[in-house]
Design an enzyme around this catalytic site. Structure first.
Site, PDB file in Angstrom:
ATOM      1  N   ASN A 151       0.879  -1.173   0.000  1.00 48.35           N
ATOM      2  CA  ASN A 151       0.000   0.000   0.000  1.00 48.35           C
ATOM      3  C   ASN A 151       0.915   1.221   0.000  1.00 48.35           C
ATOM      4  OD1 ASN A 151      -1.764   2.068   0.482  1.00 48.35           O
ATOM      5  ND2 ASN A 151      -2.354   1.418   2.543  1.00 48.35           N
ATOM      6  N   LYS A 160       0.193   4.233  -0.291  1.00 47.86           N
ATOM      7  CA  LYS A 160      -0.427   5.449   0.273  1.00 47.86           C
ATOM      8  C   LYS A 160      -0.127   6.642  -0.642  1.00 47.86           C
ATOM      9  CE  LYS A 160      -0.287   3.325   4.763  1.00 47.86           C
ATOM     10  NZ  LYS A 160      -0.410   3.459   6.202  1.00 47.86           N
ATOM     11  N   HIS A 171      -9.860   1.469   4.315  1.00 43.41           N
ATOM     12  CA  HIS A 171      -8.607   1.601   5.065  1.00 43.41           C
ATOM     13  C   HIS A 171      -8.855   2.548   6.242  1.00 43.41           C
ATOM     14  CE1 HIS A 171      -4.544   2.740   6.164  1.00 43.41           C
ATOM     15  NE2 HIS A 171      -4.149   1.625   5.571  1.00 43.41           N
ATOM     16  N   GLU A 193      -7.283   4.909   7.408  1.00 39.42           N
ATOM     17  CA  GLU A 193      -7.041   6.336   7.118  1.00 39.42           C
ATOM     18  C   GLU A 193      -8.237   6.952   6.398  1.00 39.42           C
ATOM     19  OE1 GLU A 193      -3.206   5.751   5.300  1.00 39.42           O
ATOM     20  OE2 GLU A 193      -2.442   5.104   7.248  1.00 39.42           O
ATOM     21  N   GLU A 206      -6.107  -4.756  10.137  1.00 40.37           N
ATOM     22  CA  GLU A 206      -5.066  -3.761  10.409  1.00 40.37           C
ATOM     23  C   GLU A 206      -5.395  -3.028  11.706  1.00 40.37           C
ATOM     24  OE1 GLU A 206      -2.839  -2.533   6.608  1.00 40.37           O
ATOM     25  OE2 GLU A 206      -4.591  -1.263   6.771  1.00 40.37           O
ATOM     26  N   GLY A 242       1.914   2.243  10.754  1.00 42.51           N
ATOM     27  CA  GLY A 242       2.899   3.314  10.626  1.00 42.51           C
ATOM     28  C   GLY A 242       3.549   3.706  11.933  1.00 42.51           C
ATOM     29  N   SER A 255       2.696  -2.166  10.344  1.00 40.13           N
ATOM     30  CA  SER A 255       4.140  -2.267  10.606  1.00 40.13           C
ATOM     31  C   SER A 255       4.707  -3.654  10.306  1.00 40.13           C
ATOM     32  CB  SER A 255       4.461  -1.838  12.036  1.00 40.13           C
ATOM     33  OG  SER A 255       4.069  -0.483  12.233  1.00 40.13           O
TER      34      SER A 255
HETATM   35  P1  PGA Z   1       2.339   0.255   7.642  1.00 42.12           P
HETATM   36  O1  PGA Z   1       0.929   0.505   6.904  1.00 42.12           O
HETATM   37  O2  PGA Z   1       2.871  -1.060   7.099  1.00 42.12           O
HETATM   38  O3  PGA Z   1       3.187   1.415   7.240  1.00 42.12           O
HETATM   39  O4  PGA Z   1       2.055   0.174   9.094  1.00 42.12           O
HETATM   40  C1  PGA Z   1       0.044  -0.550   6.638  1.00 42.12           C
HETATM   41  C2  PGA Z   1      -1.218  -0.009   6.026  1.00 42.12           C
HETATM   42  O5  PGA Z   1      -1.691   1.042   6.482  1.00 42.12           O
HETATM   43  O6  PGA Z   1      -1.774  -0.597   5.083  1.00 42.12           O
END
Ligand code: PGA
Length: 247
Positions: free
Chosen positions: A9, A11, A94, A96, A165, A171, A209
């Site tokens: 992803n 982003k 997601h 976010e 997630e 993150g 992460s």
């Molecule tokens: P991350 O993000 O691996 O940077 O924690 C995962 C995601 O949000 O899909």
């Protein structure tokens, strides 16, 4: 047994030049992949990435889709448009998007349905916040989020991908332990089993992460069928190590 799925992803990261460099490095390391691989890219780069991954082991994914079909929805991108560029997967819900764009379970499910109708596999993201985990509400939250999809999508539910997630792990460098993640994945699998006889076909990805150091242990869990990888998918060497751990 189904192959694992590792999806990057990206982003809101990338440029024409950096995308090309990243994909060339991934393709150079793609000879012995044992799993399925996808990259979920920002919409403006779909055409570029479609061209770069054509005929390779990397499939194209998007990060969002409109809940509407077509028409006066300025700024939105429809499922048919994504399909037009060879998109195979699309993230929906997601955290976010839920957090910063107010997406509700109903909106997320409407998006998943638009993707399915266009022949795109929706990757339905679920996960609890830190406050919800600390209040002991993890199961309740993820079950509510998946139930919305099951309720609306019905017997086609085995056509989706689920991504667990935990919001507190995204993150942040904090990962759910393999046991913590497996516990939630088992809950989601049981919920799918109650809805479809094809529950074992559904990929349930872990995200939050995931990195080169922790991927193997997470991916060894019985109900973890792959990963949704943010930060570590932007560095070819890290993403390749995660892919190598998926077999
Ligand atoms: P991350 O993000 O691996 O940077 O924690 C995962 C995601 O949000 O899909």
């Amino acid at each position: 047994m189904k192959k694992k799925l590792i999806a990057g992803n990206w982003k809101m990261n990338g440029s024409s030049a950096s995308n090309e460099a990243l994909l060339q490095a991934l393709l150079a390391g793609s000879a012995n992949w044992q799993c399925q691989v996808a990259v979920c890219v920002p919409a403006p780069y779909l055409a570029q990435v479609q061209r770069l991954v054509a005929g390779s082991g990397i499939e194209l994914g998007a990060q969002d889709v409109s809940q509407h079909g077509a028409g006066a929805f300025t700024g939105e991108v429809s499922a048919d448009m994504l399909k037009d560029f060879g998109t195979r997967y699309c993230l929906v819900g997601h955290s976010e998007r839920r957090q910063y764009h107010g997406e509700t379970d109903a909106v997320v499910v409407a998006k998943a349905q638009r993707a399915l109708a266009a022949g795109i596999t929706p990757v339905v993201c679920v996960g609890e916040t830190l406050a919800e985990r600390e209040a002991g509400r993890t199961e309740e939250v993820v079950k509510r989020q998946l139930a919305a999809a099951i309720h609306t999508i019905g017997h086609c539910i085995s056509e989706i991908v689920v991504a667990y997630e935990p919001v507190w792990a995204i993150g942040t460098g904090k990962t759910a332990s393999p046991e913590e993640a497996q516990q939630v994945h088992a809950v989601l699998r049981a919920q799918l089993r109650a809805a479809t006889e094809h529950a074992d076909r559904v990929h349930i990805l872990y995200g939050g992460s995931m990195n080169a150091a922790n991927a193997a242990q997470l991916l060894a869990q019985a109900d973890i069928d792959g990963g949704l990888v943010g930060g570590a998918s932007l560095k070819a060497i890290d993403f390749l190590s995660i892919i190598a751990a998926a077999h």
